[in-house]
Scaffold this active site. Structure first.
Site, mmCIF file in Angstrom:
data_model
loop_
_atom_site.group_PDB
_atom_site.id
_atom_site.type_symbol
_atom_site.label_atom_id
_atom_site.label_comp_id
_atom_site.label_asym_id
_atom_site.label_seq_id
_atom_site.Cartn_x
_atom_site.Cartn_y
_atom_site.Cartn_z
ATOM 1 N N LYS A 35 0.836 -1.202 0.000
ATOM 2 C CA LYS A 35 0.000 0.000 0.000
ATOM 3 C C LYS A 35 0.874 1.256 0.000
ATOM 4 C CE LYS A 35 -4.207 1.217 2.512
ATOM 5 N NZ LYS A 35 -4.866 1.058 3.792
ATOM 6 N N LYS A 207 -18.300 11.231 19.828
ATOM 7 C CA LYS A 207 -18.260 10.588 18.509
ATOM 8 C C LYS A 207 -19.370 9.537 18.361
ATOM 9 C CE LYS A 207 -17.040 8.743 14.696
ATOM 10 N NZ LYS A 207 -16.687 9.261 13.416
ATOM 11 N N PHE A 252 -29.989 14.959 7.317
ATOM 12 C CA PHE A 252 -30.158 13.562 7.734
ATOM 13 C C PHE A 252 -31.620 13.206 8.018
ATOM 14 C CE2 PHE A 252 -26.032 11.414 7.887
ATOM 15 C CZ PHE A 252 -25.295 12.455 7.348
ATOM 16 N N CYS A 263 -19.583 3.001 9.330
ATOM 17 C CA CYS A 263 -19.645 3.669 10.640
ATOM 18 C C CYS A 263 -20.950 3.463 11.406
ATOM 19 C CB CYS A 263 -19.388 5.153 10.457
ATOM 20 S SG CYS A 263 -17.859 5.450 9.589
ATOM 21 N N ARG A 331 -19.510 -1.600 2.233
ATOM 22 C CA ARG A 331 -19.733 -2.130 3.576
ATOM 23 C C ARG A 331 -21.150 -1.818 4.087
ATOM 24 N NH1 ARG A 331 -14.370 -0.097 6.510
ATOM 25 N NH2 ARG A 331 -14.518 1.460 4.853
HETATM 26 C C1 UGA Z 1 -20.827 8.982 8.950
HETATM 27 C C2 UGA Z 1 -21.024 10.351 9.620
HETATM 28 O O1 UGA Z 1 -21.943 11.128 8.850
HETATM 29 C C3 UGA Z 1 -19.711 11.105 9.744
HETATM 30 O O2 UGA Z 1 -19.923 12.314 10.466
HETATM 31 C C4 UGA Z 1 -18.716 10.213 10.525
HETATM 32 O O3 UGA Z 1 -17.454 10.833 10.639
HETATM 33 C C5 UGA Z 1 -18.547 8.905 9.794
HETATM 34 O O4 UGA Z 1 -19.833 8.258 9.688
HETATM 35 C C6 UGA Z 1 -17.605 8.058 10.617
HETATM 36 O O5 UGA Z 1 -17.927 7.734 11.761
HETATM 37 O O6 UGA Z 1 -16.466 7.853 10.176
HETATM 38 P P1 UGA Z 1 -20.548 8.108 6.423
HETATM 39 O O7 UGA Z 1 -20.745 6.749 7.017
HETATM 40 O O8 UGA Z 1 -19.421 8.341 5.502
HETATM 41 O O9 UGA Z 1 -20.384 9.198 7.617
HETATM 42 O O10 UGA Z 1 -21.853 8.472 5.607
HETATM 43 P P2 UGA Z 1 -23.189 9.331 5.843
HETATM 44 O O11 UGA Z 1 -23.236 10.401 4.834
HETATM 45 O O12 UGA Z 1 -23.358 9.719 7.246
HETATM 46 O O13 UGA Z 1 -24.302 8.250 5.464
HETATM 47 C C7 UGA Z 1 -24.488 7.072 6.248
HETATM 48 C C8 UGA Z 1 -25.745 6.332 5.780
HETATM 49 O O14 UGA Z 1 -26.904 7.097 6.067
HETATM 50 C C9 UGA Z 1 -25.787 6.073 4.278
HETATM 51 O O15 UGA Z 1 -26.299 4.774 4.058
HETATM 52 C C10 UGA Z 1 -26.738 7.133 3.739
HETATM 53 O O16 UGA Z 1 -27.379 6.771 2.535
HETATM 54 C C11 UGA Z 1 -27.717 7.226 4.905
HETATM 55 N N1 UGA Z 1 -28.460 8.500 4.964
HETATM 56 C C12 UGA Z 1 -27.814 9.665 5.257
HETATM 57 C C13 UGA Z 1 -29.837 8.497 4.748
HETATM 58 O O17 UGA Z 1 -30.440 7.439 4.481
HETATM 59 N N2 UGA Z 1 -30.524 9.665 4.860
HETATM 60 C C14 UGA Z 1 -29.917 10.830 5.144
HETATM 61 O O18 UGA Z 1 -30.619 11.860 5.239
HETATM 62 C C15 UGA Z 1 -28.525 10.833 5.350
#
Ligand code: UGA
Length: 432
Positions: A35, A207, A252, A263, A331
């Site tokens: 990597k 967190k 959200f 996450c 994932r």
């Molecule tokens: C999430 C958090 O948003 C970040 O703040 C955090 O840092 C990250 O996890 C982590 O812990 O590392 P992420 O998993 O990249 O980020 O993606 P999100 O944009 O939060 O979406 C997560 C899930 O929720 C997705 O399946 C998305 O489609 C869904 N989602 C999101 C909805 O169904 N509706 C929404 O309104 C927003």
């Protein structure tokens, strides 16, 4: 400042690249030599818009380096970020901290001057205390300080989230470290980020509580969407109406498939597990996990309903299979539940994703990848819009489909029912 990022996964690589872009000298370390060699050639192993350009730019100007020599990197740096994975334990729900503690042991034998050791990995409350214990076995407590600085980066939006964060959370009682870290983050603070100084344990919990709360918001609106479908209401009106209340906020609150990713599913389970350890019942989060686990069944039932229970030999198209747009991450994507289930019922499935073929479906019967939206839709009985990629937002279905018109099930509410109906297609969406 000289920074060392241990772990070149999502968190470590994005943070390392962005810190170097702010003018710091950053060494990104990983024990995976292959990597590291790829990174040195400018090949970025993760899909994140804008990351590659930023990494190459800072590598060329020598502010960013890559190495597999952890000991030497620790010796050279003032601030060490632990960014290794904390996956769910096999046969359990709590976070597996093996990698974090192994790194702590390695750090403990390389401390040559005062070091700030920061956990950026998502770790349960009191992990910082454990790391401190490990390092103090070999070092005087005056020679290091262990700080929690959780990340809040979203995949696909990570560079913007790093550059314009709502808040920077620093968990430490050590004034010296606090001052140094405030200085490190000053370019972001001056652009409006809130700097929150808390206890280490509070930072760790912030967190988990944040991710669990966001997961709750999504699950809440998904359940409300179920009610909307039965009562002829548009869930988007509900999201807007609720979101305008500043106490609730509009983000959200987009109804859709089950939330996924690396996450929310992992962190909701881990916070429940931590609470159980302290004999505290997080009943709300437990319900969220359960409801989300059932979400794909609910959507599948709808698919069966749309196809009038005749799934065998039906040609089903999936547009997008990743857990969300702008990432290649599979994932805990809900497609991993829905596609195998439909295949079991005898459906013939084609999928297209802007990030290409997915090995996850290799062994699933009658599932194939198509290299374009057009090819994927051709001859289909049902098109499921699973992920909200921009590529799917202005598809002209009428022009694309020559023969039989498929039914469209838009799981991300990208299109308006009236417009799609006007083109002669049957259209279903979420909560409306
Ligand atoms: C999430 C958090 O948003 C970040 O703040 C955090 O840092 C990250 O996890 C982590 O812990 O590392 P992420 O998993 O990249 O980020 O993606 P999100 O944009 O939060 O979406 C997560 C899930 O929720 C997705 O399946 C998305 O489609 C869904 N989602 C999101 C909805 O169904 N509706 C929404 O309104 C927003």
């Amino acid at each position: 400042m000289k920074l060392c990022m241990i772990g070149t996964g999502y968190v470590g690589l994005v943070s390392g690249v962005c810190f170097s872009d702010l003018g710091n000298d950053v060494i990104c370390v990983d024990k995976n030599i292959e990597k590291i060699n790829l990174l040195k050639k400018g090949i970025i192993p993760i899909y994140e818009p804008g990351l590659s350009e930023l990494a190459v730019k800072n590598y060329k100007n020598k502010r960013l380096t890559f190495s597999s020599d952890l000991k030497s990197a620790i010796k050279k740096c003032d601030i060490i970020f632990i960014c290794v994975g904390t996956p769910t334990k096999k046969n359990g729900a709590s976070a597996d901290l093996t990698q974090v503690f192994n790194v702590a042991k390695e750090i403990s034998s390389s401390i040559n001057k005062f070091k700030i050791i920061i956990t950026k990995s998502t770790v349960p409350v009191t992990t910082g205390d454990e790391i401190e214990k490990i390092i103090s076995k070999k070092n005087n407590k005056k020679k290091f300080s262990v700080v929690s600085n959780p990340e809040f980066l979203r995949e696909g939006e990570a560079i913007r989230d790093f550059t314009f964060p709502d808040r920077i959370v620093i968990g430490t009682d050590d004034k010296r470290s606090n001052k140094i870290l405030r200085n490190l983050y000053s370019p972001l603070i001056s652009k409006g980020a809130q700097y929150l100084s808390t206890s280490r344990r509070a930072a760790e919990l912030i967190k988990y509580a944040s991710n669990a709360f966001l997961a709750t918001k999504i699950t809440f609106i998904n359940e409300v969407a179920n009610l909307c479908e039965k009562t002829g209401i548009n869930v988007e009106d509900i999201s807007i109406g609720m979101g305008l209340d500043k106490r609730i906020g509009s983000r959200f609150l987009r109804a859709g498939p089950a939330y996924g990713g690396s996450c929310f599913p992992k962190d909701t389970k881990a916070i429940i597990s931590t609470a159980d350890k302290y004999k505290t019942n997080l009943s709300v989060i437990k319900s969220v996990v359960k409801s989300n686990e059932n979400r794909s069944n609910i959507l599948l039932k709808r698919v069966f309903g749309i196809l009038k229970k005749k799934v065998k030999n039906k040609k089903i198209t999936f547009l997008g299979v990743t857990f969300k747009a702008n990432t290649d991450d599979m994932r805990d994507s809900s497609s991993l539940i829905m596609i195998p289930e439909l295949s079991k019922k005898g459906a013939i499935i084609k999928y297209f994703d802007p990030t290409g073929y997915k090995k996850e479906f290799k062994k699933i019967k009658n599932v194939s990848y198509e290299s374009s939206i057009k090819k994927c839709i051709e001859g289909s009985d049902l098109v499921i819009i699973h992920t909200e990629w921009n590529d799917f937002k202005s598809v002209n279905f009428k022009n694309l489909v020559k023969g039989k018109k498929p039914i469209i099930y838009d799981m991300r509410n990208i299109y308006s029912k009236t417009k799609i109906n006007a083109q002669g297609f049957k259209y279903f969406s979420i909560g409306r």
